[in-house]
Write a protein that holds these residues in place. Sequence first.
Motif, PDB file in Angstrom:
ATOM      1  N   UNK A 152      44.813 -55.113 -81.732  1.00  0.00           N
ATOM      2  CA  UNK A 152      44.262 -53.966 -81.038  1.00  0.00           C
ATOM      3  C   UNK A 152      44.897 -53.755 -79.694  1.00  0.00           C
ATOM      4  N   UNK A 153      44.366 -52.787 -78.956  1.00  0.00           N
ATOM      5  CA  UNK A 153      44.928 -52.501 -77.644  1.00  0.00           C
ATOM      6  C   UNK A 153      44.621 -53.638 -76.677  1.00  0.00           C
ATOM      7  N   UNK A 154      45.526 -53.819 -75.731  1.00  0.00           N
ATOM      8  CA  UNK A 154      45.353 -54.856 -74.727  1.00  0.00           C
ATOM      9  C   UNK A 154      45.832 -54.314 -73.394  1.00  0.00           C
ATOM     10  N   UNK A 155      45.073 -54.641 -72.347  1.00  0.00           N
ATOM     11  CA  UNK A 155      45.428 -54.223 -70.991  1.00  0.00           C
ATOM     12  C   UNK A 155      45.357 -55.461 -70.107  1.00  0.00           C
ATOM     13  N   UNK A 156      46.418 -55.702 -69.356  1.00  0.00           N
ATOM     14  CA  UNK A 156      46.495 -56.902 -68.527  1.00  0.00           C
ATOM     15  C   UNK A 156      46.691 -56.537 -67.062  1.00  0.00           C
ATOM     16  N   UNK A 157      46.004 -57.290 -66.206  1.00  0.00           N
ATOM     17  CA  UNK A 157      46.139 -57.095 -64.773  1.00  0.00           C
ATOM     18  C   UNK A 157      46.204 -58.456 -64.092  1.00  0.00           C
ATOM     19  N   UNK A 158      46.816 -58.486 -62.928  1.00  0.00           N
ATOM     20  CA  UNK A 158      46.730 -59.693 -62.114  1.00  0.00           C
ATOM     21  C   UNK A 158      45.305 -59.766 -61.579  1.00  0.00           C
ATOM     22  N   UNK A 159      44.805 -60.980 -61.369  1.00  0.00           N
ATOM     23  CA  UNK A 159      43.384 -61.149 -61.078  1.00  0.00           C
ATOM     24  C   UNK A 159      43.038 -60.988 -59.603  1.00  0.00           C
ATOM     25  N   UNK A 160      43.966 -61.344 -58.722  1.00  0.00           N
ATOM     26  CA  UNK A 160      43.649 -61.344 -57.298  1.00  0.00           C
ATOM     27  C   UNK A 160      44.770 -60.696 -56.490  1.00  0.00           C
ATOM     28  N   UNK A 161      44.366 -60.036 -55.392  1.00  0.00           N
ATOM     29  CA  UNK A 161      45.322 -59.501 -54.433  1.00  0.00           C
ATOM     30  C   UNK A 161      44.668 -59.554 -53.063  1.00  0.00           C
ATOM     31  N   UNK A 162      45.410 -60.091 -52.102  1.00  0.00           N
ATOM     32  CA  UNK A 162      44.889 -60.186 -50.748  1.00  0.00           C
ATOM     33  C   UNK A 162      45.878 -59.523 -49.802  1.00  0.00           C
ATOM     34  N   UNK A 163      45.399 -58.615 -48.961  1.00  0.00           N
ATOM     35  CA  UNK A 163      46.275 -57.905 -48.031  1.00  0.00           C
ATOM     36  C   UNK A 163      45.601 -57.815 -46.665  1.00  0.00           C
ATOM     37  N   UNK A 164      46.422 -57.499 -45.669  1.00  0.00           N
ATOM     38  CA  UNK A 164      45.879 -57.272 -44.335  1.00  0.00           C
ATOM     39  C   UNK A 164      45.551 -55.790 -44.153  1.00  0.00           C
ATOM     40  N   UNK A 165      44.549 -55.555 -43.363  1.00  0.00           N
ATOM     41  CA  UNK A 165      44.154 -54.178 -43.072  1.00  0.00           C
ATOM     42  C   UNK A 165      45.349 -53.408 -42.515  1.00  0.00           C
ATOM     43  N   UNK A 166      45.549 -52.201 -43.030  1.00  0.00           N
ATOM     44  CA  UNK A 166      46.661 -51.381 -42.567  1.00  0.00           C
ATOM     45  C   UNK A 166      47.896 -51.486 -43.444  1.00  0.00           C
ATOM     46  N   UNK A 167      48.005 -52.579 -44.200  1.00  0.00           N
ATOM     47  CA  UNK A 167      49.141 -52.724 -45.114  1.00  0.00           C
ATOM     48  C   UNK A 167      48.891 -51.895 -46.377  1.00  0.00           C
ATOM     49  N   UNK A 168      49.926 -51.815 -47.202  1.00  0.00           N
ATOM     50  CA  UNK A 168      49.771 -51.165 -48.507  1.00  0.00           C
ATOM     51  C   UNK A 168      49.409 -52.219 -49.546  1.00  0.00           C
ATOM     52  N   UNK A 169      48.612 -51.807 -50.521  1.00  0.00           N
ATOM     53  CA  UNK A 169      48.237 -52.683 -51.643  1.00  0.00           C
ATOM     54  C   UNK A 169      48.859 -52.097 -52.898  1.00  0.00           C
ATOM     55  N   UNK A 170      49.390 -52.954 -53.731  1.00  0.00           N
ATOM     56  CA  UNK A 170      49.909 -52.502 -55.020  1.00  0.00           C
ATOM     57  C   UNK A 170      49.275 -53.350 -56.117  1.00  0.00           C
ATOM     58  N   UNK A 171      48.566 -52.692 -56.988  1.00  0.00           N
ATOM     59  CA  UNK A 171      47.898 -53.370 -58.103  1.00  0.00           C
ATOM     60  C   UNK A 171      48.623 -52.970 -59.384  1.00  0.00           C
ATOM     61  N   UNK A 172      49.011 -53.958 -60.162  1.00  0.00           N
ATOM     62  CA  UNK A 172      49.802 -53.704 -61.354  1.00  0.00           C
ATOM     63  C   UNK A 172      49.006 -53.898 -62.639  1.00  0.00           C
ATOM     64  N   UNK A 173      49.449 -53.209 -63.665  1.00  0.00           N
ATOM     65  CA  UNK A 173      48.748 -53.231 -64.950  1.00  0.00           C
ATOM     66  C   UNK A 173      49.779 -53.014 -66.055  1.00  0.00           C
ATOM     67  N   UNK A 174      49.645 -53.748 -67.140  1.00  0.00           N
ATOM     68  CA  UNK A 174      50.471 -53.485 -68.317  1.00  0.00           C
ATOM     69  C   UNK A 174      49.560 -53.249 -69.508  1.00  0.00           C
TER      70      UNK A 174
END
Lengths: 117, 114
Positions: B1-23
């Motif tokens: 069946x379909x599957x969606x994967x993501x990294x579990x954690x992301x930590x950034x500083x305020x003001x920075x950019x965040x990039x969250x990935x998914x396949x």
Amino acid sequence: GAVVSQHPSRVICKSGTSVKIECRSLDFQATTMFWYRQFPKQSLMLMATSNEGSKATYEQGVEKDKFLINHASLTLSTLTVTSAHPEDSSFYICSATTGQGFIGGYTFGSGTRLTVV
Amino acid sequence: GEDVEQSLFLSVREGDSSVINCTYTDSSSTYLYWYKQEPGAGLQLLTYIFSNMDMKQDQRLTVLLNKKDKHLSLRIADTQTGDSAIYFCAESGAGGTSYGKLTFGQGTILTVHP
């Protein structure tokens, strides 16, 4: 915008009793509603899809006699957890769509935290 | 069946950019979504992208879709502490028994430090 109201937000019940969770679309007619279950720090697991006026379609592994779903009107679907046990404790979330196309068309309720003691 | 994967954690500083990935695996996916969930709450739709688009921008949010690699990303510019939450990637099936159903990734817990 579309709003889905889910009640109760939190419920604690004794083992062996039944609990009913309501999901209402407030400003649109929801031809299809979905019920999800979410375990702590985990993703949402689709339990069933309900279409107004017909029987719900359950996902594999979900007991239809335990999780009764009724979608009697275009604005209301209910999930009844029958003879609840501690392992049924979870976060249950509903979502609704008009069925006119799924462009941004899923609106989620705020969820119900069920604790069975 | 379909599957969606993501990294579990992301930590950034305020003001920075965040990039969250998914396949994802379903090549027939029609729409791909990003949802935000705050503690004890339901899911809030942040944005979505149609499968024939490469990019979509909405204020601080930029979604990139690489259909060939089945890779989706969400970029949050100027990340704020209020952006701390769980972010879910989801895809909707194109037809058959999967039509209309959303398949969710595991969720990425974004933590924003002052």
